[in-house]
Design a protein around this motif. Structure first.
Motif, PDB file in Angstrom:
ATOM      1  N   SER A   1       0.814  -1.112   0.196  1.00  0.00           N
ATOM      2  CA  SER A   1       0.016  -0.009   0.087  1.00  0.00           C
ATOM      3  C   SER A   1       0.855   1.227  -0.055  1.00  0.00           C
ATOM      4  O   SER A   1       1.815   1.271   0.861  1.00  0.00           O
ATOM      5  N   ILE A   2       0.432   2.119  -1.057  1.00  0.00           N
ATOM      6  CA  ILE A   2       1.182   3.667  -0.730  1.00  0.00           C
ATOM      7  C   ILE A   2       0.726   4.125   0.405  1.00  0.00           C
ATOM      8  O   ILE A   2       1.397   4.906   1.206  1.00  0.00           O
ATOM      9  N   GLY A   3      -0.602   4.118   0.840  1.00  0.00           N
ATOM     10  CA  GLY A   3      -1.145   5.001   1.633  1.00  0.00           C
ATOM     11  C   GLY A   3      -1.189   4.652   3.398  1.00  0.00           C
ATOM     12  O   GLY A   3      -1.259   5.227   4.098  1.00  0.00           O
ATOM     13  N   VAL A   4      -1.604   3.272   3.351  1.00  0.00           N
ATOM     14  CA  VAL A   4      -1.950   3.066   4.813  1.00  0.00           C
ATOM     15  C   VAL A   4      -1.107   1.554   5.063  1.00  0.00           C
ATOM     16  O   VAL A   4      -1.239   0.471   4.273  1.00  0.00           O
ATOM     17  N   GLN A   5      -0.393   1.609   6.194  1.00  0.00           N
ATOM     18  CA  GLN A   5       0.572   0.488   6.732  1.00  0.00           C
ATOM     19  C   GLN A   5      -0.074  -0.304   7.637  1.00  0.00           C
ATOM     20  O   GLN A   5       0.733  -1.247   7.998  1.00  0.00           O
TER      21      GLN A   5
ATOM     22  N   THR B   1      -3.826  -5.752   8.917  1.00  0.00           N
ATOM     23  CA  THR B   1      -2.417  -5.511   8.213  1.00  0.00           C
ATOM     24  C   THR B   1      -1.480  -4.727   9.133  1.00  0.00           C
ATOM     25  O   THR B   1      -2.021  -3.687   9.951  1.00  0.00           O
ATOM     26  N   ALA B   2      -0.107  -4.873   9.200  1.00  0.00           N
ATOM     27  CA  ALA B   2       0.586  -4.379  10.122  1.00  0.00           C
ATOM     28  C   ALA B   2       1.935  -4.447   9.506  1.00  0.00           C
ATOM     29  O   ALA B   2       2.744  -5.413   9.812  1.00  0.00           O
ATOM     30  N   THR B   3       2.435  -3.609   8.763  1.00  0.00           N
ATOM     31  CA  THR B   3       4.119  -3.781   7.922  1.00  0.00           C
ATOM     32  C   THR B   3       4.896  -3.365   8.719  1.00  0.00           C
ATOM     33  O   THR B   3       6.185  -3.769   8.507  1.00  0.00           O
TER      34      THR B   3
ATOM     35  N   HIS C   1       6.710   3.802   6.002  1.00  0.00           N
ATOM     36  CA  HIS C   1       7.046   4.041   4.660  1.00  0.00           C
ATOM     37  C   HIS C   1       5.825   3.701   3.859  1.00  0.00           C
ATOM     38  O   HIS C   1       5.092   2.797   3.872  1.00  0.00           O
ATOM     39  N   ALA C   2       5.792   4.628   2.498  1.00  0.00           N
ATOM     40  CA  ALA C   2       4.856   4.217   1.309  1.00  0.00           C
ATOM     41  C   ALA C   2       5.384   3.135   0.746  1.00  0.00           C
ATOM     42  O   ALA C   2       6.725   3.303   0.343  1.00  0.00           O
ATOM     43  N   ARG C   3       4.843   2.303   0.171  1.00  0.00           N
ATOM     44  CA  ARG C   3       5.019   0.904  -0.613  1.00  0.00           C
ATOM     45  C   ARG C   3       4.505   0.973  -2.131  1.00  0.00           C
ATOM     46  O   ARG C   3       3.680   1.655  -2.328  1.00  0.00           O
TER      47      ARG C   3
ATOM     48  N   THR D   1       3.124   5.174  12.546  1.00  0.00           N
ATOM     49  CA  THR D   1       4.235   3.663  13.066  1.00  0.00           C
ATOM     50  C   THR D   1       4.195   2.764  11.915  1.00  0.00           C
ATOM     51  O   THR D   1       4.958   1.920  12.123  1.00  0.00           O
ATOM     52  N   GLY D   2       3.239   2.632  11.351  1.00  0.00           N
ATOM     53  CA  GLY D   2       3.192   1.195  10.759  1.00  0.00           C
ATOM     54  C   GLY D   2       2.745   0.070  11.441  1.00  0.00           C
ATOM     55  O   GLY D   2       2.446  -1.118  11.089  1.00  0.00           O
ATOM     56  N   PHE D   3       2.108   0.360  12.748  1.00  0.00           N
ATOM     57  CA  PHE D   3       1.369  -0.716  13.594  1.00  0.00           C
ATOM     58  C   PHE D   3       0.094  -0.216  14.019  1.00  0.00           C
ATOM     59  O   PHE D   3      -0.036   0.953  14.297  1.00  0.00           O
TER      60      PHE D   3
END
Length: 244
Positions: A174-178, A184-186, A190-192, A235-237
């Protein structure tokens, strides 16, 4: 041939702008977008205007479909927020997006899977989590799609899945939501996105994670009344994973 592959922007214009700057420097032959373009308490109308101006091949995500087809009184809170902030032009653009796109015979674009924008192609849905699908399950969900490269999003999880010598599935993340609670928790904000390159009849891939001003995105979510989005953006969490 070089493709830049983006997905799941969810109205995060700042992340999209940062990714697009990097993509332009890489000078791919084509940029493709795998949907869920606007849904989220960030910059939906501004993101729609940006995407309309670019004219990239774009498929409909499940949230794009929901925005286009669901009565506003029945929308969930983030999608209702988006609908209230969209112009007529943006709503018409979302409503016209196709469910899938075939680029010649070798590249197939979908959001979730070929049959549904809500079915994960390379993951199985466990209700409040997902896990990788078996080789047999991926082949089953591909159905009669025989393209060399199948591009999907929806799970927000970057993956390259080697189905056979003749077929590979790519999810750019995802570009916008991690982070989504329980799903989901990358693990970083960071934008992917991904670059796919075909050379000498074979595909290779770069899965990219890039810096952008995620603190601004988190502040925007809070200002829009969606503080529950802010932690994941920053945070991505997911907040529930931290609190448990």
């Amino acid at each position: 041939m070089r493709l830049a592959v983006i997905s799941d922007i969810h109205g995060n214009l700042r992340a999209l702008e940062a990714v697009h700057r990097e993509i332009k420097a890489a000078a791919p032959d084509l940029i493709v977008n795998l949907g869920d373009c606007l849904s989220g308490p960030l910059w939906p109308e501004e993101t729609a205007q940006y995407l309309v101006a670019q004219g990239w091949p774009t498929v409909r995500g499940n949230h794009d479909r929901i925005l286009a087809e669901t009565p506003v009184a029945e929308l969930g809170e983030p999608d209702a927020f988006v609908y209230r902030h969209l112009s007529k032009t943006a709503k018409e653009w979302i409503g016209e997006l196709p469910a899938t796109i075939s680029l010649e015979s070798e590249i197939f674009l979908c959001h979730g899977s070929p049959s549904s924008d809500e079915i994960f192609l390379v993951e199985d849905d466990g209700g409040n989590h997902f896990f990788p699908s078996t080789e047999r399950e991926v082949r089953r969900k591909l159905g009669n799609v025989t393209a060399e490269l199948v591009l999907c999003g929806h799970s927000h999880t970057p993956r390259v899945v080697f189905v056979s010598e003749r077929q590979t599935v790519l999810n750019p993340g995802s570009i916008g939501v991690q982070a989504f609670p329980g799903l989901t928790a990358t693990g970083s904000p960071h934008a992917r996105y991904a670059i796919a390159t075909r050379q000498n009849g074979r595909w290779s891939f770069e899965l990219r994670a890039i810096d952008y001003d995620w603190a601004e995105a988190a502040r925007r979510a809070e200002a829009s009344g969606f503080a529950n989005w802010a932690h994941g953006l920053a945070t991505g969490f997911a907040a529930d994973a931290i609190d448990s």
